[in-house]
Design a protein around this motif. Sequence first.
Motif, PDB file in Angstrom:
ATOM      1  N   ASP A  27       0.842  -1.192   0.000  1.00 41.38           N
ATOM      2  CA  ASP A  27       0.000   0.000   0.000  1.00 41.38           C
ATOM      3  C   ASP A  27       0.885   1.253   0.000  1.00 41.38           C
ATOM      4  O   ASP A  27       1.849   1.355   0.755  1.00 41.38           O
ATOM      5  N   ASP A  28       0.545   2.215  -0.861  1.00 42.53           N
ATOM      6  CA  ASP A  28       1.325   3.458  -0.948  1.00 42.53           C
ATOM      7  C   ASP A  28       1.258   4.292   0.328  1.00 42.53           C
ATOM      8  O   ASP A  28       2.150   5.083   0.601  1.00 42.53           O
ATOM      9  N   ASN A  29       0.212   4.115   1.120  1.00 40.12           N
ATOM     10  CA  ASN A  29       0.038   4.896   2.347  1.00 40.12           C
ATOM     11  C   ASN A  29       0.574   4.190   3.586  1.00 40.12           C
ATOM     12  O   ASN A  29       0.324   4.644   4.700  1.00 40.12           O
ATOM     13  N   CYS A  30       1.285   3.109   3.412  1.00 42.78           N
ATOM     14  CA  CYS A  30       1.831   2.361   4.548  1.00 42.78           C
ATOM     15  C   CYS A  30       2.897   3.205   5.249  1.00 42.78           C
ATOM     16  O   CYS A  30       3.884   3.616   4.633  1.00 42.78           O
ATOM     17  N   GLU A  31       2.686   3.459   6.535  1.00 41.82           N
ATOM     18  CA  GLU A  31       3.585   4.332   7.297  1.00 41.82           C
ATOM     19  C   GLU A  31       4.806   3.612   7.854  1.00 41.82           C
ATOM     20  O   GLU A  31       5.758   4.252   8.267  1.00 41.82           O
TER      21      GLU A  31
END
Length: 64
Positions: A34-38
Amino acid sequence: MKQIPIWEKSNLTLEEAAAYSGIGINKLRQLTDDDNCEFVLWIGTKRLIKRRKFDEYIEKLYSL
């Protein structure tokens, strides 16, 4: 050569993160795609798991 324990490392490989958390490598790959994985750190094509952020993420979850 001295090895650092997993719980003292700031960044973990997928294999180390799987051993540390009990979550499978394939599930970790799915989460970190996921591109939003922190909690993922990309170094070229290699992905590392930011251990502290990963711990915070796991604490907030009810289920995976």
